[in-house]
Design a protein around this motif. Structure first.
Motif, PDB file in Angstrom:
ATOM      1  N   ALA A 224      15.914 -16.213  10.858  1.00 27.61           N
ATOM      2  CA  ALA A 224      16.101 -15.032  10.014  1.00 27.61           C
ATOM      3  C   ALA A 224      16.614 -13.896  10.880  1.00 27.61           C
ATOM      4  N   THR A 225      17.703 -13.267  10.434  1.00 26.20           N
ATOM      5  CA  THR A 225      18.281 -12.125  11.139  1.00 26.20           C
ATOM      6  C   THR A 225      18.151 -10.903  10.236  1.00 26.20           C
ATOM      7  N   LEU A 226      17.554  -9.837  10.758  1.00 22.26           N
ATOM      8  CA  LEU A 226      17.316  -8.624   9.985  1.00 22.26           C
ATOM      9  C   LEU A 226      18.045  -7.439  10.614  1.00 22.26           C
ATOM     10  N   SER A 227      18.686  -6.611   9.775  1.00 22.71           N
ATOM     11  CA  SER A 227      19.329  -5.390  10.263  1.00 22.71           C
ATOM     12  C   SER A 227      19.379  -4.362   9.144  1.00 22.71           C
ATOM     13  N   LYS A 228      19.330  -3.107   9.512  1.00 20.84           N
ATOM     14  CA  LYS A 228      19.388  -1.987   8.567  1.00 20.84           C
ATOM     15  C   LYS A 228      18.363  -2.139   7.446  1.00 20.84           C
ATOM     16  N   ILE A 229      17.123  -2.366   7.848  1.00 26.43           N
ATOM     17  CA  ILE A 229      16.019  -2.499   6.889  1.00 26.43           C
ATOM     18  C   ILE A 229      15.281  -1.162   6.832  1.00 26.43           C
ATOM     19  N   ARG A 230      15.190  -0.578   5.636  1.00 23.77           N
ATOM     20  CA  ARG A 230      14.505   0.700   5.460  1.00 23.77           C
ATOM     21  C   ARG A 230      13.270   0.481   4.595  1.00 23.77           C
ATOM     22  N   ILE A 231      12.102   0.766   5.151  1.00 24.73           N
ATOM     23  CA  ILE A 231      10.844   0.545   4.440  1.00 24.73           C
ATOM     24  C   ILE A 231      10.262   1.903   4.041  1.00 24.73           C
ATOM     25  N   HIS A 232       9.948   2.034   2.754  1.00 26.32           N
ATOM     26  CA  HIS A 232       9.448   3.293   2.203  1.00 26.32           C
ATOM     27  C   HIS A 232       7.994   3.145   1.767  1.00 26.32           C
ATOM     28  N   GLY A 233       7.206   4.179   2.027  1.00 26.41           N
ATOM     29  CA  GLY A 233       5.830   4.216   1.536  1.00 26.41           C
ATOM     30  C   GLY A 233       4.879   3.269   2.233  1.00 26.41           C
ATOM     31  N   ASP A 234       5.160   2.911   3.458  1.00 27.64           N
ATOM     32  CA  ASP A 234       4.311   1.974   4.199  1.00 27.64           C
ATOM     33  C   ASP A 234       4.031   2.542   5.588  1.00 27.64           C
ATOM     34  N   SER A 235       3.412   3.711   5.610  1.00 26.42           N
ATOM     35  CA  SER A 235       3.185   4.405   6.880  1.00 26.42           C
ATOM     36  C   SER A 235       2.291   3.618   7.825  1.00 26.42           C
ATOM     37  N   LYS A 236       1.456   2.755   7.292  1.00 23.64           N
ATOM     38  CA  LYS A 236       0.566   1.951   8.136  1.00 23.64           C
ATOM     39  C   LYS A 236       1.201   0.615   8.533  1.00 23.64           C
ATOM     40  N   LYS A 237       2.438   0.405   8.117  1.00 26.68           N
ATOM     41  CA  LYS A 237       3.207  -0.791   8.474  1.00 26.68           C
ATOM     42  C   LYS A 237       2.465  -2.087   8.135  1.00 26.68           C
ATOM     43  N   LYS A 238       1.984  -2.145   6.901  1.00 23.06           N
ATOM     44  CA  LYS A 238       1.271  -3.343   6.446  1.00 23.06           C
ATOM     45  C   LYS A 238       2.217  -4.477   6.040  1.00 23.06           C
TER      46      LYS A 238
END
Length: 276
Positions: A224-238
């Motif tokens: 799996a290759t990941l790039s330009k991933i924007r995560i919103h509302g997950d300040s604790k990185k769950k």
């Protein structure tokens, strides 16, 4: 056969940023029914609307697609035998795509049954799932040269998986948004026939709650290759980024081996993931 469902997430309505919507729409050159609304063009950081449909279309029997099917942004939803919206395995899809087919400009409402099935290489352009049933889309080609592309669009309210990768080949997802979900992409962990699978995620907006972006089976050579991933509302990185499993063909629950980048199977760096 798909991987057995794991822990469910609660259904809470949340909205994503405008970025993935605009990128997906402009990249496709969409006009008319798929024009970006003023709500989508709200100020940065504000909530964005999902596209409006142009009318409802009940579906009592799976729609076969070969060539190109343009749904004109109508909202397709199951009725009769396709009227289920649960997690039962073996449901029929709303659309079934032949090898090489393209499905575009479609809103899939509820009940969504088992969404979309691709029997071989396929392209899904500007397809939106309002409330995922069993899975949003399942990819089932058996050739290592199969190519599945998900361009633009989005999905929300998925108890478990959004994109189920059962077949062989490469799945590329770009300009997509997902919210309130279990797993965005899962390489089948316990299918009777297993394959090496390649997953590419690029330019994705993710809004919590969610469980995992991608799950792969390292013992079958998945990557799996990941790039330009924007995560919103997950300040604790769950939300887990890339989870590695030991898959099997016996139907048993696959064993989780680890999560995060490792340079071999999960290919990305910390800078490829941003939190907002």
């Amino acid at each position: 056969m798909t991987a057995q469902p794991e822990q469910r997430v609660s259904h809470r309505r949340r909205t994503t940023g405008r970025r993935a919507v605009i990128a997906g729409v402009s990249a496709l050159g969409l006009t008319g029914a798929a024009i970006v609304t003023s709500a989508m063009l709200s100020t940065a950081g504000a909530a964005a609307s999902w596209p409006s449909d142009t009318g409802g279309k009940p579906v009592a029997k799976t729609i076969p697609v070969s060539g190109v099917y343009d749904g004109g942004m109508k909202k397709f939803y199951g009725t009769g035998a396709l009227g289920g919206d649960g997690q039962d395995e073996g449901q029929d899809p709303i659309f079934e795509l032949a090898d090489g087919a393209t499905l575009k400009n479609v809103v899939i409402g509820t009940p969504a049954a088992d969404g979309v099935h691709c029997k071989g290489s396929c392209t899904l352009q500007n397809v939106w799932w309002l409330d995922v049933g069993e899975d949003a889309a399942s990819f089932k080609g058996t050739s290592s040269s199969a190519r599945y592309k998900v361009i633009g669009g989005g999905a929300k309210k998925a108890d478990d998986k959004v994109l189920q990768f059962n077949g062989a080949g490469t799945l590329t997802v770009s300009g997509f948004q997902v919210e309130d979900f279990g797993k965005l992409v899962r390489s089948c962990g316990n299918c009777k026939t297993q394959y090496k699978r390649t997953v590419v995620l690029n330019d994705i907006d993710v809004t919590a709650p969610g469980k995992s972006l991608v799950g792969i089976n390292t013992n079958y050579g998945d990557t799996a290759t990941l790039s330009k991933i924007r995560i919103h509302g997950d300040s604790k990185k769950k939300i887990k980024t890339c989870t590695r499993y030991q898959g099997n063909s016996s139907g048993k629950e696959p064993k989780e081996l680890g999560t995060g980048p490792d340079g071999t199977y999960c290919k990305f760096s910390a800078s490829d993931i941003t939190y907002n």
